[in-house]
Design an enzyme around this catalytic site. Structure first.
Site, short mmCIF file in Angstrom:
data_model
loop_
_atom_site.label_atom_id
_atom_site.label_comp_id
_atom_site.label_asym_id
_atom_site.label_seq_id
_atom_site.Cartn_x
_atom_site.Cartn_y
_atom_site.Cartn_z
N THR A 49 0.82 -1.21 0.00
CA THR A 49 0.00 0.00 0.00
C THR A 49 0.85 1.26 0.00
O THR A 49 0.47 2.28 -0.57
CB THR A 49 -0.92 -0.02 1.24
N THR A 81 1.73 -4.38 4.18
CA THR A 81 1.59 -4.63 5.63
C THR A 81 1.05 -6.02 5.95
O THR A 81 1.16 -6.48 7.08
CB THR A 81 0.66 -3.58 6.28
N1 DGL Z 1 -1.63 -6.02 -0.78
C1 DGL Z 1 -1.42 -5.78 0.62
C2 DGL Z 1 0.04 -6.05 0.99
O1 DGL Z 1 0.89 -5.80 0.20
C3 DGL Z 1 -1.76 -4.38 0.93
C4 DGL Z 1 -1.78 -4.13 2.39
C5 DGL Z 1 -0.88 -3.01 2.81
O2 DGL Z 1 0.22 -2.85 2.29
O3 DGL Z 1 -1.30 -2.29 3.71
O4 DGL Z 1 0.35 -6.53 2.04
#
Ligand code: DGL
Length: 341
Positions: free
Chosen positions: A16, A96
């Site tokens: 993100t 995350t």
């Molecule tokens: N696709 C999720 C990840 O890369 C997005 C979540 C995020 O980065 O907050 O873990």
């Protein structure tokens, strides 16, 4: 004037923090892993006052897609960077979702006391009140801080500094998504990293593994307990070729009676059985909910199932020679590892 700023390498992997939404109110529905690392860094101009920062893009993917291949590639790249005298620390931007898993893998296997910090964001840079730029700035502050030396791999989010061993994501959308059962190690305030505690369990230079010696990680699966769980779930996991099953059991590692037979059968085939808890906190006591000594099973202690899985993968990893590292595949050695780390 002499330049005394530390040299930090920023590694982009997606998530993100590299995302972009169609509108500023897209805080949950947006495209992830779009922005190149140079663009993310450029949005945090103040970071240049803290450190000399070089950026490189290693992956551009959501962390839910991370597998052993990404863990090994990232770990070996960081290890190469940390061996350089002109690199003082590394910051990794990361999705995350599995950031705590990557952090824990690196915490167990990197052979350096230089600061390594993982950072992500819960809102993309295009969203109102995105946490991306400040989280990244704070992560660079921590990596540049002499106090971060020797504290293992750290995760910075929402003004807090967490140890990779303990931290987990506990919210799908809140900015305070990350927490540790024993609290954060410190906080970042106004560009200053303030540490109050240090991790006691072995990590990085004091751990018994080195990323440079790990060639392959075995498959370890997690089975999540629920009322009415069927033995077929365990059988399917065994048939998939795992080296160990972490059972995210109910409560203090209790195992439903209909699963005992299939888990014991798994062990008789050489598959390790680790009892963890789906509760997310507390300790699974050896020989507590089940007679582990009789069944030759393992108890995860206070470690959550997805971290116990990584610890088992590292403990059962193979070296370049193709042998299990230090032959640590017997139950007593694995139980010691689960208790110590
Ligand atoms: N696709 C999720 C990840 O890369 C997005 C979540 C995020 O980065 O907050 O873990």
């Amino acid at each position: 004037m002499t330049n005394i700023k530390p040299n930090i390498v920023l590694i982009g992997t997606g998530g993100t923090i590299a995302g972009r939404g169609d509108s500023s109110v897209n805080a949950s529905a947006y495209d992830c892993s779009i922005l190149p690392i140079e663009e993310i860094l450029a949005s945090v101009e103040a970071a240049a006052d803290i450190a000399n920062i070089g950026a490189e893009q290693l992956f551009q993917m959501g962390s839910e897609n991370f597998d052993s291949e990404q863990l090994l590639t990232l770990g070996k790249r960081i290890s190469t960077l940390l061996r350089r005298e002109d690199v003082d620390g590394v910051v990794i931007t990361h999705g995350t979702d599995t950031m705590e898993e990557t952090a824990y893998f690196l915490h167990l296997t990197l052979d350096s006391d230089k600061p390594v910090v993982l950072v992500g964001s819960m809102r993309p840079p295009s969203a109102l009140s995105s946490d991306g730029p400040l989280n990244l700035y704070n992560a660079i502050v921590v990596a540049a801080s002499p106090q971060a030396t020797g504290k293992g791999v750290l995760l910075v989010c929402n003004d807090e500094i967490h140890t990779a061993r303990d931290v987990s994501k506990h919210s799908t959308f809140k900015l305070e998504a990350f927490s540790s059962p024993y609290g954060p190690l410190g906080v970042v305030v106004e560009g200053r990293a303030l540490f109050y505690r240090a991790p006691l369990r072995p990590h990085t230079v004091s751990s018994e593994w080195s990323i440079d010696c790990i060639e392959a990680l075995p498959e370890v699966g997690i089975v999540y307990a629920h009322g009415g769980i069927r033995p077929a779930t365990i059988k399917a996991m065994c048939d998939s070729g795992v080296a160990a099953i972490v059972y995210a059991a109910t409560g203090n590692g209790n195992v439903a009676r209909q699963l005992i037979g299939s888990l014991r059968q798994a062990r008789s085939k050489g598959i390790h059985v680790v009892r963890a808890s789906r509760t997310g906190s507390g300790i699974v006591v050896r020989n507590g909910g089940q007679p582990d000594d009789d069944y030759d099973w393992l108890a995860a202690g206070d470690q959550v199932a997805h971290k116990a899985r990584l610890l088992m993968m590292v403990a059962l990893s193979t070296s370049a020679a193709g042998s299990a590292q230090h032959a640590r595949s017997d139950t007593a050695a694995l139980q010691r590892i689960l208790q110590e780390y």
